[in-house]
Design an enzyme around this catalytic site. Structure first.
Site, PDB file in Angstrom:
ATOM      1  N   ARG A  77      -6.820  -1.896  -8.118  1.00 17.29           N
ATOM      2  CA  ARG A  77      -6.947  -0.638  -7.215  1.00 17.29           C
ATOM      3  C   ARG A  77      -7.798   0.515  -8.146  1.00 17.29           C
ATOM      4  O   ARG A  77      -7.040   1.455  -8.397  1.00 17.29           O
ATOM      5  CB  ARG A  77      -5.826  -0.131  -6.696  1.00 17.29           C
TER       6      ARG A  77
ATOM      7  N   ARG B  44       0.705  -1.417   0.009  1.00 21.43           N
ATOM      8  CA  ARG B  44       0.019  -0.091   0.145  1.00 21.43           C
ATOM      9  C   ARG B  44       0.928   1.104   0.078  1.00 21.43           C
ATOM     10  O   ARG B  44       2.033   1.028   0.414  1.00 21.43           O
ATOM     11  CB  ARG B  44      -1.115   0.089   1.062  1.00 21.43           C
ATOM     12  N   GLY B  45       0.442   2.262  -0.244  1.00 20.54           N
ATOM     13  CA  GLY B  45       1.004   3.648  -0.390  1.00 20.54           C
ATOM     14  C   GLY B  45       1.073   3.779  -1.748  1.00 20.54           C
ATOM     15  O   GLY B  45       1.556   2.748  -2.679  1.00 20.54           O
ATOM     16  N   ALA B  46       1.101   5.303  -1.916  1.00 26.09           N
ATOM     17  CA  ALA B  46       0.968   5.617  -3.549  1.00 26.09           C
ATOM     18  C   ALA B  46       2.203   5.353  -4.362  1.00 26.09           C
ATOM     19  O   ALA B  46       2.111   4.673  -5.352  1.00 26.09           O
ATOM     20  CB  ALA B  46       0.855   7.242  -3.437  1.00 26.09           C
TER      21      ALA B  46
ATOM     22  N   GLN C  85      -1.651   2.949  11.748  1.00 21.77           N
ATOM     23  CA  GLN C  85      -0.302   3.064  11.103  1.00 21.77           C
ATOM     24  C   GLN C  85       0.911   3.510  11.773  1.00 21.77           C
ATOM     25  O   GLN C  85       1.936   3.178  11.457  1.00 21.77           O
ATOM     26  CB  GLN C  85      -0.585   3.605   9.813  1.00 21.77           C
TER      27      GLN C  85
ATOM     28  N   ASN D 134      -4.978  14.320   3.954  1.00 20.30           N
ATOM     29  CA  ASN D 134      -4.388  13.441   4.535  1.00 20.30           C
ATOM     30  C   ASN D 134      -5.162  12.615   5.387  1.00 20.30           C
ATOM     31  O   ASN D 134      -6.220  12.852   5.810  1.00 20.30           O
ATOM     32  CB  ASN D 134      -2.949  13.939   5.062  1.00 20.30           C
ATOM     33  N   LYS D 135      -4.477  11.608   6.163  1.00 19.48           N
ATOM     34  CA  LYS D 135      -4.990  10.575   7.150  1.00 19.48           C
ATOM     35  C   LYS D 135      -5.807  11.428   8.145  1.00 19.48           C
ATOM     36  O   LYS D 135      -5.422  12.540   8.561  1.00 19.48           O
ATOM     37  CB  LYS D 135      -3.999   9.882   7.686  1.00 19.48           C
TER      38      LYS D 135
ATOM     39  N   ASP E 152      -1.842  12.734   0.841  1.00 17.40           N
ATOM     40  CA  ASP E 152      -2.442  12.111   0.013  1.00 17.40           C
ATOM     41  C   ASP E 152      -2.825  12.810  -1.162  1.00 17.40           C
ATOM     42  O   ASP E 152      -2.949  12.271  -2.338  1.00 17.40           O
ATOM     43  CB  ASP E 152      -4.005  11.236   0.613  1.00 17.40           C
TER      44      ASP E 152
END
Lengths: 383, 383
Positions: free
Chosen positions: B100, B57-59, B205, B257-258, B246
């Site tokens: 995705r 995961r993660g861009a 996370q 963002n988160k 993000d």
């Protein structure tokens, strides 16, 4: 307040007394929200154990438990020797006090019971007066919470959304609660509103105790991660915030409460959302001159590094009368969430300055935090 | 970055490629932090499965995985028919894209690989160029993160305390990370500092991935409850905040963002603490005109209502080469923390306005959030 068990709704107090069995009746809070059970302590030692082992927690609730425990202890005395009775009574007092040595509420409660008890001449009279005084203490606790509710309910409008943090609910008192009191009163007035419960990591009292209370009381609510409140405020989804307080400084209006309270107050100020703190008068500290003098307890890192929960989410709650305070913890499990090689820092409380607090809801009315000192004669403060 | 397994320290990338076995090598992130394992996908379908099932995961990381997956797919083609090769290549592309569907990074990465690949004339040439382009994409990702590190390291002083939120670390990229890049660069420069990792409920996370990274990298750190940061700022214990993003709006400087990022920014502004956002250029959205237009994903309530963890906190991490992406989840357990009768609201992201952001750390330097638009020619923006 009400608890529904197997479809039947009954009223329970967090703490009460069964005079016939000479037993203190407690809701076993360590099993909540996964299981509802009552504990009946058989003697004052078991009552002290229930305080020590966190069967019961919350300032008002442990005060009343100690008051009842003292009455329970002196009522168990057999004999006619006043001197022996006095020695026994001292032992009961010391045992209950030692159960939570840093808490001030059990001591204040027992002193109140003792003052009344000593007006009796015979042992029988003193025993009867002790129980009457303990009942009076518990009823006063309930009455004060109801008064908080009457004042605070005016703040909740139809279709309001209310945020609360941690648990300052009826489980922390004999009944009704402090931060929850305005909600229960508003509900009784027929108002419709929605409550967001901050999860309140690391001990998750919002997700467990407050959510359980609101569900039992049939108040519309949702749990949110502590991280989500800022976003909801930014999007206009929170109208009002009500929290409790562990210690309120009478001289400055500062409030020490569960970690994360300060953050919510900062967010509320940015968004112009009213931020209220509901308190019984016993939490007011008239001595300290600055919130920076309040010692902030650092709790064990395991609370941050993991979580307690249940593998059996669907388990039906059911009551059981238990004669021991050693609870069945089988339904609760701890999982380590965090990286096994990492440690944590775990401050338990934070301090919110007066400038961020819209009002303090007390049994005798709502005050600006900086008004507490000038109104101290009404609020039980020093002369 | 470095991972220590059974006392031996080795360098790993989150995503890499084994040309001999024609396999994409991935760190199995679903097992972290409780177990470290590498996954080798045998074909592009397994690679797509690894993206879909959150092995990676993660861009930056899923972009590189898709780039390698495309190369892996076309390299597996046997035959000399260019038309059949083209059909096969389309199937590989579509399969990886569908893994995705809402993410933009896999598509951008694969388009970059495809543009280079099409310069080849024979199938062999195209296969070789695809792999070279995928390697180039991954190396660029690493280089950009290193550049973020060079710029951001200047912000970290000896004995600084740095707060970060969620995981914008090397596990979210091919290596190095974005928010963590300044920390790793400062460490390489010999600076001593301490990092507080926000737990980052509900998915934790920070407590899991970021804490694991920092522990592997031997950077001094502690996990804190999301509720604790405000208190630490109030007591002067945080000097600097660095988070990831993000999506960053090139026109306004707003950062999505988160969930919880916005709260930290509000607290930082109140305490005059610098608040930085570290981003690769690919997260800049040059089109949107307001943060309120960013759709905020509402995630499943089970994330808030419980927690994932391990019953075996002391389990020693050990690597294993696995040919399947179906991970062994035996070591992970979900517990329901919240009241069984209550629901949750779970917004996944929030938006921080430009006024709360001290600077945006990019591979080409640090900018004020409102400078992004005027500097857009340097930052890959529209003409």
């Amino acid at each position: 307040m009400n608890v529904t068990v197997r479809g039947k709704t009954r009223h329970f107090r967090t703490v009460s007394f069964d005079a016939q069995r000479n037993a203190v009746l407690l809701i076993e809070q360590r099993l909540l929200p996964h299981k509802f059970a009552m504990v009946a302590t058989r003697d004052f030692r078991e009552t002290a154990g229930a305080i020590r082992d966190m069967v019961v927690r919350g300032a008002g609730a442990i005060g009343a438990t100690a008051a009842y425990g003292l009455a329970q202890g002196v009522r168990a005395f057999r004999g006619r020797d006043l001197k022996k009775f006095s020695t026994h009574h001292e032992k009961v007092y010391r045992t209950l006090k030692a159960a939570r040595p840093t808490a001030v509420d059990p001591v204040n409660a027992m002193d109140q019971v003792r003052d009344v008890m000593r007006q009796g001449e015979t042992i029988e009279e003193q025993q009867a007066l002790a129980l009457a005084a303990a009942e009076e203490f518990a009823n006063q606790d309930v009455q004060h919470c109801q008064q908080i509710g009457q004042h605070g309910a005016k703040l909740i409008r139809n279709s309001s959304t209310v945020l609360t943090h941690c648990n300052a609910g009826w489980l922390a008192f004999v009944d009704v609660g402090s931060a929850t009191a305005p909600m229960y009163a508003a509900q009784a007035e027929g108002k419709q509103f929605h409550v967001y419960c901050d999860e309140t990591r690391p001990r998750s009292q919002g997700a467990t105790l407050t959510a359980w209370e609101l569900a039992q009381q049939k108040i519309s609510h949702q749990i949110i991660a502590d991280n989500a409140a800022g976003h909801l405020m930014q999007r206009g989804k929170i109208d009002l915030i009500i929290v409790g307080s562990d210690r309120t400084l009478g001289r400055t209006g500062e409030v020490a409460n569960k970690i994360g309270t300060y953050t919510k107050a900062v967010l509320a100020a940015r968004h112009g959302i009213p931020f209220y703190v509901a308190i019984p008068l016993s939490t007011i500290d008239w001595n300290l001159k600055s919130g920076f003098d309040i010692p902030i307890e650092e709790r064990h890192e395991s609370e941050v590094l993991g979580a307690w929960g249940s593998h059996h989410a669907s388990r039906i709650t059911q009551p059981s009368r238990r004669s021991q305070t050693k609870a069945d913890h089988a339904s609760r499990a701890y999982v380590r969430v965090a990286n096994p090689g990492s440690g944590a820092l775990n401050p338990g409380f934070d301090v919110t300055p007066a400038e961020l607090i819209t009002g303090i809801i007390t049994p005798s009315g709502i005050y600006k935090p900086r008004e507490l000192w000038s109104q101290r004669s009404k609020l039980g403060g020093p002369g």
